[in-house]
Enzyme design. Sequence first.
Site, PDB file in Angstrom:
ATOM      1  N   TYR A 167     -36.110 -17.701  29.907  1.00 33.39           N
ATOM      2  CA  TYR A 167     -37.325 -18.472  30.165  1.00 33.39           C
ATOM      3  C   TYR A 167     -37.062 -19.402  31.345  1.00 33.39           C
ATOM      4  CZ  TYR A 167     -41.600 -21.089  29.394  1.00 33.39           C
ATOM      5  OH  TYR A 167     -42.844 -21.649  29.554  1.00 33.39           O
TER       6      TYR A 167
ATOM      7  N   ASN B 204     -41.008 -26.868  27.670  1.00 30.44           N
ATOM      8  CA  ASN B 204     -41.660 -28.035  27.088  1.00 30.44           C
ATOM      9  C   ASN B 204     -41.588 -27.973  25.557  1.00 30.44           C
ATOM     10  OD1 ASN B 204     -43.638 -26.203  26.231  1.00 30.44           O
ATOM     11  ND2 ASN B 204     -45.015 -26.678  27.922  1.00 30.44           N
TER      12      ASN B 204
ATOM     13  N   SER C  93     -36.134 -33.223  29.342  1.00 26.28           N
ATOM     14  CA  SER C  93     -34.845 -33.618  29.897  1.00 26.28           C
ATOM     15  C   SER C  93     -34.532 -35.088  29.642  1.00 26.28           C
ATOM     16  CB  SER C  93     -34.826 -33.340  31.400  1.00 26.28           C
ATOM     17  OG  SER C  93     -33.525 -33.436  31.923  1.00 26.28           O
TER      18      SER C  93
ATOM     19  N   GLN D 170     -34.185 -37.780  36.698  1.00 27.10           N
ATOM     20  CA  GLN D 170     -34.591 -37.215  35.416  1.00 27.10           C
ATOM     21  C   GLN D 170     -36.019 -37.594  35.071  1.00 27.10           C
ATOM     22  OE1 GLN D 170     -32.779 -34.974  33.395  1.00 27.10           O
ATOM     23  NE2 GLN D 170     -31.786 -34.973  35.391  1.00 27.10           N
TER      24      GLN D 170
ATOM     25  N   HIS E  48     -38.952 -35.347  36.082  1.00 26.43           N
ATOM     26  CA  HIS E  48     -39.109 -34.027  35.470  1.00 26.43           C
ATOM     27  C   HIS E  48     -40.400 -33.908  34.675  1.00 26.43           C
ATOM     28  CE1 HIS E  48     -35.788 -31.293  36.085  1.00 26.43           C
ATOM     29  NE2 HIS E  48     -34.907 -32.262  35.930  1.00 26.43           N
TER      30      HIS E  48
ATOM     31  N   GLU F 162     -28.035 -35.322  26.776  1.00 24.98           N
ATOM     32  CA  GLU F 162     -27.981 -34.054  27.503  1.00 24.98           C
ATOM     33  C   GLU F 162     -27.098 -34.220  28.746  1.00 24.98           C
ATOM     34  OE1 GLU F 162     -31.069 -30.985  29.758  1.00 24.98           O
ATOM     35  OE2 GLU F 162     -31.650 -33.068  29.436  1.00 24.98           O
ATOM     36  N   HIS F 163     -27.387 -35.237  29.544  1.00 30.33           N
ATOM     37  CA  HIS F 163     -26.599 -35.563  30.735  1.00 30.33           C
ATOM     38  C   HIS F 163     -26.042 -36.978  30.587  1.00 30.33           C
ATOM     39  CE1 HIS F 163     -29.970 -32.935  32.257  1.00 30.33           C
ATOM     40  NE2 HIS F 163     -28.926 -32.235  32.669  1.00 30.33           N
TER      41      HIS F 163
ATOM     42  N   ASP G  82     -27.368 -30.022  38.452  1.00 34.57           N
ATOM     43  CA  ASP G  82     -28.612 -29.275  38.256  1.00 34.57           C
ATOM     44  C   ASP G  82     -28.689 -28.055  39.165  1.00 34.57           C
ATOM     45  OD1 ASP G  82     -29.965 -30.416  36.190  1.00 34.57           O
ATOM     46  OD2 ASP G  82     -31.374 -31.558  37.414  1.00 34.57           O
TER      47      ASP G  82
ATOM     48  N   GLU H  78     -12.972 -14.701  -9.063  1.00 29.22           N
ATOM     49  CA  GLU H  78     -14.400 -14.871  -8.786  1.00 29.22           C
ATOM     50  C   GLU H  78     -15.287 -14.109  -9.769  1.00 29.22           C
ATOM     51  OE1 GLU H  78     -15.089 -13.889  -4.705  1.00 29.22           O
ATOM     52  OE2 GLU H  78     -14.112 -15.715  -3.979  1.00 29.22           O
TER      53      GLU H  78
ATOM     54  N   HIS I 288     -15.390  -5.427  -6.989  1.00 32.28           N
ATOM     55  CA  HIS I 288     -14.484  -5.680  -5.873  1.00 32.28           C
ATOM     56  C   HIS I 288     -13.039  -5.367  -6.286  1.00 32.28           C
ATOM     57  CE1 HIS I 288     -17.900  -7.871  -4.275  1.00 32.28           C
ATOM     58  NE2 HIS I 288     -17.240  -8.154  -3.143  1.00 32.28           N
TER      59      HIS I 288
END
Length: 434
Positions: A126, A211, A237, A259, A262, A326-327, A360, A414, A419
């Site tokens: 995307y 978004n 962002s 930022q 944005h 994020e940053h 970026d 178990e 098994h």
Amino acid sequence: MLDRIVWNTASEAERARALSRPSDSAEAFETAQTIVDEVRRDGETAVRAWAEKLDRWAPASFRVPASELEAAAQALSEADREAILAAADAVRRFHAEQGYRAYEVETWPGGRAQRRVTPIDVAGLYVPAGTAPLVSTLIMLAIPAQLAGVPRIAVIAPPRKGEGVEPTVLAAAALLGVDEVYAIGGAHGVAALGFGVAGLPKADRIFGPGNAYVAAAKAILAQTAGGAAADLPAGPSEVLVIADDNADPDFVASDLLSQAEHDVLAQVVLIAFSEAFVDRVEAALDRQLADLPRAGTARAALANSRVLLVADEQEAADAANAYAAEHLIIQTRDPRALSERVRHAGSVFLGPWTPEAAGDYAAGPNHALPTAGAARAYGGVTVEMFQKTTTVLELSREAACSIAPVVERLAGLEGLDAHRIAMKLRRERAEAEQ
């Protein structure tokens, strides 16, 4: 201009409010759920209805013809072409060191345990192109996918209202060797890619920021049977800047604004050590905003932003870990030493000469990063995210005899008798044939 909170005197509730992100996620999630449900139920009909409503763009085929990609690349200026290729080269060199490692281990005598590495079949990318066509995002996503060996890479990008995809995005795709681009975005584009309808392939995993509606659609698909997996939580962002009194206020202001421009839901946070320094940064913000083309967007984002005043670097690190940005930009006397105290951040930028803007676009590390505190559990996009691992086990007769007592004992603990018997039968047969 920016709300100021004194960290060491703030209550837990005040700190939580200071660290909260602006969001319209509740409304976005409800709308995205409606869109995903309609696309799952009605397929292409629903996709086209939403594309016409939201984008005014629903052509007979959403796929952009190869001729348009090539024409866009040819129309690109030589300087722009060189910039895209230079950035792509840096991103490729950084990511070339990544990727899962295949290996084989003998865990029992005669028992071969192997890890095999294969790419996903279809990667959906995307590329946001609404308020700004993010050519850089295409570079950051396509190159790791190519390095991972993904055989089919499908890009979706929101068209300009009634005009199709921004030509610079198409040109970048052509330069990167990506020939499958679809002029569709939003939650409806994500849903079409997640379910494989309206002429789009069904992606195994969808990558890329967007978004709140895009982020919600990705999350919904990841929890839907038959839907595509998601890469990481990536919404509006955000940046956190830690700056001491010796930092350049103009640099700090420019990092905050890079930022804030944005999105109106972007968030910028400044951790500072004195009121006087914050005053200098706010003065720099006013000066730079006067000439900023996207000043309206930046001002709206700044209204959701704040300053955390701390007493020392340990408090700064504590606040940064609580925020999990994020940053994270650190402009202090010894930025690397302070960075070692921060455990939670998507990507870190050290020193006055390292703006987040470099990351970026062209520095090499990926800019597709976790937001809204998700850096506590996620990292950015990597080559490994386009790969998967499969384990392969082969036991010889001798290995079956060796491992059987342990398997039988644990299965008994178990209470899973089938098994135990599955292993016991092989042990007894192997012992009889020795």
